[in-house]
Design an enzyme around this catalytic site. Structure first.
Site: not given
Length: 214
Positions: A171-172
């Site tokens: 996840h960013q």
């Protein structure tokens, strides 16, 4: 006999406290202020003190509606199976999607995740990489339009040792930043002041998201 407003309550409580201190009385039994009994428990409940109260009834939604998956479930795998509102999703793509962080650093803190359960960025396919990048760019434009922020922090924490809260699913982070948005609260009290509820932020971002990109 009229009921007190919050302002009236505060003023009456202050006057009652001053009177008690001046007379040494334990209470103002039978006292009246402007036709309103200030000692009636039907109107004044409790005793004012020096503490401030932070009422957070909105937190009950996490308990009552199960927004936090079980310990053995990956929240980023579970989220796409839920409604956008319940999962705090703002946009869905073909290979990845964007949702609000349930524990935001700032209002509008988004996460961009691939649907596939992969941990490392170098495990992502070219298509996933391209869509994570595209969603990130769109998110920046939408947040800037909605929130009028001054900048962003973008980043991925790869592995628990690097600070990833959920290391098993890539996840960013997209964190909007404003000038002077940092103060003593996070440092001294380990507390962030957030001006909007998550549902309100999600609705604002989702409504502003370009429909051809959703």
């Amino acid at each position: 006999m009229a009921r007190l407003s919050l302002d009236d309550y505060a003023e009456s409580a202050d006057r009652a406290g001053s009177a008690d201190r001046a007379t040494g009385a334990a209470g103002a039994t039978g006292a009246e202020e402007g036709g309103v009994r200030i000692d009636d428990p039907g109107y004044l409940v409790g005793v004012p003190d020096e503490f401030q109260r932070l009422w957070t009834p909105h937190r009950m939604v996490y308990i009552q509606h199960g927004q936090q998956p079980g310990e053995d479930d990956c929240p980023f795998c579970v989220a796409p199976s839920m409604s956008d509102e319940d999962a705090l999703i703002v946009a869905r793509g073909k290979h990845a999607y964007a949702l609000l962080n349930l524990f935001p650093y700032n209002s509008g803190h988004l996460l961009v995740c691939p649907y596939r359960h992969i941990a490392q960025y170098d495990e992502a396919t070219p298509e996933e990489v391209a869509e994570i990048g595209s969603l990130t760019q769109t998110a920046m434009r939408v947040i800037r339009e909605v929130s009028k922020n001054d900048g962003f922090n973008l980043g991925m924490n790869q592995g628990a040792i690097a600070g990833a809260g959920i290391a098993a699913h890539l996840h960013q982070h997209i964190v909007p930043r404003w000038a002077q948005d940092a103060n003593f609260l996070p440092i001294i009290a380990k507390t962030k002041a957030l001006p909007q509820l998550l549902g309100e932020v999600r609705a604002a971002i989702a409504d502003a998201w370009p429909k051809d990109d959703a």
